[in-house]
Design a protein around this motif. Structure first.
Motif, PDB file in Angstrom:
ATOM      1  N   PRO A  18      30.564   9.376   9.763  1.00 51.81           N
ATOM      2  CA  PRO A  18      30.762  10.728   9.208  1.00 51.81           C
ATOM      3  C   PRO A  18      31.582  10.703   7.923  1.00 51.81           C
ATOM      4  CG  PRO A  18      31.295  10.674  11.543  1.00 51.81           C
ATOM      5  CD  PRO A  18      31.084   9.267  11.132  1.00 51.81           C
ATOM      6  N   GLY A  19      32.638   9.896   7.933  1.00 50.65           N
ATOM      7  CA  GLY A  19      33.480   9.809   6.746  1.00 50.65           C
ATOM      8  C   GLY A  19      32.709   9.247   5.555  1.00 50.65           C
ATOM      9  N   LEU A  20      31.935   8.209   5.828  1.00 47.11           N
ATOM     10  CA  LEU A  20      31.170   7.597   4.743  1.00 47.11           C
ATOM     11  C   LEU A  20      30.124   8.563   4.198  1.00 47.11           C
ATOM     12  CD1 LEU A  20      30.627   3.923   5.977  1.00 47.11           C
ATOM     13  CD2 LEU A  20      32.075   4.730   4.098  1.00 47.11           C
ATOM     14  N   ALA A  21      29.466   9.282   5.108  1.00 50.48           N
ATOM     15  CA  ALA A  21      28.452  10.247   4.675  1.00 50.48           C
ATOM     16  C   ALA A  21      29.108  11.312   3.803  1.00 50.48           C
ATOM     17  CB  ALA A  21      27.781  10.891   5.879  1.00 50.48           C
ATOM     18  N   TRP A  22      30.269  11.752   4.228  1.00 55.64           N
ATOM     19  CA  TRP A  22      31.013  12.749   3.475  1.00 55.64           C
ATOM     20  C   TRP A  22      31.307  12.250   2.061  1.00 55.64           C
ATOM     21  CZ3 TRP A  22      32.915  17.675   4.302  1.00 55.64           C
ATOM     22  CH2 TRP A  22      33.905  18.107   3.435  1.00 55.64           C
ATOM     23  N   LEU A  23      31.843  11.014   2.006  1.00 54.73           N
ATOM     24  CA  LEU A  23      32.177  10.433   0.710  1.00 54.73           C
ATOM     25  C   LEU A  23      30.939  10.295  -0.171  1.00 54.73           C
ATOM     26  CD1 LEU A  23      34.744   7.521   1.055  1.00 54.73           C
ATOM     27  CD2 LEU A  23      34.894   9.560  -0.353  1.00 54.73           C
ATOM     28  N   ALA A  24      29.863   9.831   0.431  1.00 54.93           N
ATOM     29  CA  ALA A  24      28.643   9.609  -0.345  1.00 54.93           C
ATOM     30  C   ALA A  24      28.143  10.927  -0.916  1.00 54.93           C
ATOM     31  CB  ALA A  24      27.571   8.966   0.528  1.00 54.93           C
ATOM     32  N   LEU A  25      28.137  11.942  -0.052  1.00 49.17           N
ATOM     33  CA  LEU A  25      27.559  13.220  -0.466  1.00 49.17           C
ATOM     34  C   LEU A  25      28.443  13.953  -1.469  1.00 49.17           C
ATOM     35  CD1 LEU A  25      25.018  14.761   0.179  1.00 49.17           C
ATOM     36  CD2 LEU A  25      26.284  16.040   1.906  1.00 49.17           C
ATOM     37  N   PHE A  26      29.735  13.958  -1.208  1.00 50.91           N
ATOM     38  CA  PHE A  26      30.607  14.802  -2.027  1.00 50.91           C
ATOM     39  C   PHE A  26      31.422  14.035  -3.050  1.00 50.91           C
ATOM     40  CE2 PHE A  26      29.954  17.351   1.825  1.00 50.91           C
ATOM     41  CZ  PHE A  26      29.286  18.407   1.225  1.00 50.91           C
ATOM     42  N   PHE A  27      31.308  12.711  -3.050  1.00 51.93           N
ATOM     43  CA  PHE A  27      32.017  11.968  -4.082  1.00 51.93           C
ATOM     44  C   PHE A  27      31.049  11.122  -4.915  1.00 51.93           C
ATOM     45  CE2 PHE A  27      34.515   8.296  -5.586  1.00 51.93           C
ATOM     46  CZ  PHE A  27      35.401   8.985  -6.402  1.00 51.93           C
ATOM     47  N   LEU A  28      30.284  10.266  -4.246  1.00 45.48           N
ATOM     48  CA  LEU A  28      29.424   9.356  -5.006  1.00 45.48           C
ATOM     49  C   LEU A  28      28.313  10.093  -5.754  1.00 45.48           C
ATOM     50  CD1 LEU A  28      29.143   6.256  -2.662  1.00 45.48           C
ATOM     51  CD2 LEU A  28      30.493   6.552  -4.743  1.00 45.48           C
ATOM     52  N   VAL A  29      27.655  11.025  -5.077  1.00 45.83           N
ATOM     53  CA  VAL A  29      26.550  11.738  -5.732  1.00 45.83           C
ATOM     54  C   VAL A  29      27.050  12.523  -6.953  1.00 45.83           C
ATOM     55  CG1 VAL A  29      24.775  13.494  -5.459  1.00 45.83           C
ATOM     56  CG2 VAL A  29      25.135  11.807  -3.662  1.00 45.83           C
ATOM     57  N   PRO A  30      28.129  13.329  -6.806  1.00 45.91           N
ATOM     58  CA  PRO A  30      28.638  14.003  -8.009  1.00 45.91           C
ATOM     59  C   PRO A  30      29.070  13.014  -9.093  1.00 45.91           C
ATOM     60  CG  PRO A  30      29.607  14.968  -6.056  1.00 45.91           C
ATOM     61  CD  PRO A  30      28.838  13.776  -5.592  1.00 45.91           C
TER      62      PRO A  30
END
Lengths: 289, 392
Positions: A18-30
């Protein structure tokens, strides 16, 4: 459950997911889009196109070096002042707060119940040219007759210090609260003076709090633009103001994105250097101990 | 008091329906011609739509700036909007979502560019941004047949360079950018030069962060033409402004927030908008003056974004161009109304507004004003230079 029993090795990853998905979606993608935008050229009317425009980065340095330097300077000063103010405060609450501890902590974060903008606007009233603070300073001849506080560097740094103070005070409190009192007693039993016991025992044990507090204060402070906008003049504008104006007023999205990246990279380097100097190893161990 | 306007409006409404029935072929012909000249896909489409079904939508969504329409202080309702609903059956959703032209544009640009409906039938934007919306093809032509009251439009505002025959836009309110000053602390301040150089005002002056306001009055003050800005004139004025910033003369660049600084005494003189001073500031030592070398006369315009209902929006435009309605709005917002005949009606709503220079400027005052070059307002180079001086 059966599945998890057989594949025990997967458990940590599942927990991380969940944490990684969060980071990917809201940090890496932006971040990807920000990077992509920062290498574009064009304008609002003809549109923006990707063109490996590295000059956006060299422009960021050559045109706005002053703003970067100012931001780091203001953020550094504000962090230092916040530390000097918060340490005694956190120390007192942790060691002498007694049954008032919770109430005192609540008071520390009380300003957070008011929105950031209103808090900063309150400083306009406090430091106003006809305000009581300036009246007192004038009477004491600390400020000349036509001197002022509002719309100066002092006002901006004071505003940042005030606004980020809880970010410094809370981690400090947590680490001071965890200091094993018996260690301090032991030091005193071994004839250490109060000062010496503090310097040799309490202070080193609170390093994790100092470390976390300074980072939590410095990083957002360096990107702040509200304080400079409301309490400063054109000569106090920080890099955050530039990014906002590039993005909103001039609609120069690539330049704004490049500036944001430079700020992120600059902060990352500063944080890494700081971590090495303080030693994150030591910092995290302190928490465990 | 409301007898007369009601009869008149009833007449107008009947006139509207009749006009629509009679002029269908004429309209079709007009649309064909327009399509050919404009060559814009959206235009013919919307034109056909209006001719095909000229009936009112159930709801009008109206996006406007804050404090920019009449409000009944007690009931918190908006009398002119309610009256519009009573007369036409069209419900109005009034959204106060415009705080800043660029900000509003940024919010909807992606949708507008993609050709999506942004769910707004009318939006009010300042001249240069209205020009940008038209240039980018984000707005629809008005249904002029539905706006006979447009004849009440002040002739001075009838043909701006960016919309010469007001095909797309109609002024909502205008205002003046002049100098506000504190009579007690500094006395009268009437010239731009004094703002920029008087040592007594050092650190006590603010200017506006909207580029056309500040640069317009500076360019006019140095004797150049602010209606057709040249690079040389702009650069010269930027130089003057930079000096005043470097010397510490200018304290800040502000939006509406200069009002607070002025009222509390942090600022003694500043560039200000007429309506703020006419209606907003209660301090009796604050006064406002039009600048002899040239005050900026700006206008905020009603526009119909793509996707908006043209006939309903035009019907509303017609409604607010009735002097009785315009007077009710003017008596609240205290800006310059673009509707002729309003001054005769305003006493019904607010005695003190009669003869107020800032709401009904005289010919002499208007002679001192200019409308800033709309193209220059949106010139990226100019914007960049201005932003660099104001600190970012």
């Amino acid at each position: 459950m059966h599945f998890l029993h057989r594949h025990r090795g997967l458990v940590p990853y599942l927990l991380l997911a969940p944490g990684l998905a969060w980071l990917a979606l809201f940090f890496l993608v932006p971040m990807y889009y920000l990077g992509y935008t920062s290498l574009q050229t064009g304008d609002l009317f003809s549109g923006y196109a990707f063109s490996w425009a590295w000059e956006n980065y060299s422009d960021a340095f050559s045109l706005y070096r002053g703003h970067f330097a100012r931001s780091l300077q203001y953020a550094g000063l504000a962090t230092l002042f916040a530390l000097l103010i918060s340490y005694p405060l956190a120390y007192w609450i942790a060691f002498r707060g007694g049954r008032w501890k919770n109430l005192l902590l609540l008071l520390v974060i009380a300003p957070f119940f008011v929105t950031y903008l209103i808090r900063t606007l309150a400083w306009k009233t406090i430091l106003a040219d006809q305000g009581f603070v300036l009246d007192v300073l004038r009477t004491l001849h600390l400020v000349g007759e036509d001197g002022r506080l509002l719309a100066t560097t002092t006002a901006v740094v004071a505003g940042i210090t005030y606004n980020y103070l809880p970010f410094m005070a809370l981690p400090l409190y947590v680490s001071l609260e965890q200091v094993d009192r018996r260690l301090v007693e032991a030091a005193e039993d071994l004839y250490a003076s109060g000062t010496k016991a503090f310097l040799r025992v309490t202070l080193p044990l609170s390093v994790p709090g100092i470390f976390a507090g300074t980072l939590l204060t410095f990083i957002p402070a360096a990107g702040d633009f509200i304080n400079a906008e409301l309490l400063g003049t054109p000569r106090q504008q920080m890099i955050g103001n530039v990014i906002q104006s590039r993005f909103k007023e001039v609609a120069d999205y690539p330049q704004a994105a490049a500036l944001s990246f430079v700020l992120i990279a600059g902060l990352l380097v500063a944080v890494l250097a700081y971590t090495r100097a303080v030693g994150s190893e030591r910092a995290t161990q302190g928490t465990v101990a | 008091m409301i007898d007369r306007p009601f009869t008149r409006r009833d007449l107008l409404r009947r006139g509207l329906v009749g006009g629509a029935a009679l002029s269908l072929p004429g309209l079709l012909a007009a649309c064909g011609g327009d399509g050919g000249i404009e060559g814009q896909a959206g235009q013919t489409e919307s034109g056909e739509e209006t001719t095909a079904e000229r009936k009112l939508a159930q709801q009008l969504v109206f996006a406007n700036w804050t404090f920019y329409i009449d409000v009944n202080e007690k009931t918190k309702k908006r009398p002119t909007l309610e009256k519009f609903t009573r007369e036409t059956g069209v419900k109005v959703r009034y959204v106060e979502e415009v705080n800043d032209n660029e900000e509003w544009f940024g919010k909807y640009q992606a949708q507008l560019k993609a050709g999506d409906d942004i769910g707004r039938d009318i939006v009010v934007l300042t001249d240069w941004m209205a020009a940008r919306m038209i240039r980018l093809g984000y707005v629809q032509k008005k249904d002029k047949e539905a706006i006979p009251n447009e004849q009440n439009l002040n002739p001075a505002l009838a043909s701006p360079g960016w919309d010469p025959s007001r095909d797309y836009s109609l002024p909502w309110q205008s205002g003046l950018t002049g100098i506000a000053f504190n009579k007690k602390t500094i006395g009268r301040v009437t010239t731009v030069d004094q703002l920029l150089t008087d040592p007594k005002l050092k650190g006590k002056v603010t200017m506006l962060s909207e580029m056309p306001d500040t640069m317009g009055v500076l360019i006019a003050a140095q004797g150049d033409d602010p209606t057709k800005v040249t690079d040389d004139a702009f650069d010269k004025a930027i130089g003057t402004l930079q000096e005043a910033v470097d010397s510490g003369q200018i304290r800040r660049f502000t939006g509406n927030d200069y009002a607070e600084d002025l009222a509390t005494g942090n600022v003694w003189a500043c560039l200000a908008w007429s309506g703020d001073i006419a209606a907003g500031i209660k301090n009796p030592s604050i006064d406002f003056t039009v600048i002899d070398t040239g005050s900026h006369l700006w206008t905020d315009n009603m526009l119909i974004p793509n996707g908006g209902d043209v006939f309903t929006a035009s019907t509303y435009m017609n409604y607010v161009y009735d002097p009785a309605v315009a007077a009710e709005i003017a008596a609240y917002v205290y800006y310059i109304t673009p509707v002729e005949g309003t001054e005769e009606r305003i006493a019904e709503f607010d005695e003190s507004a009669v003869g107020n220079e800032l709401i009904f400027p005289t010919e002499e005052t208007l002679g001192k004003t200019f409308i800033f070059d709309a193209e220059a307002s949106d010139n990226p180079d100019y914007k960049e230079k201005f932003q660099a001086v104001i600190g970012a």
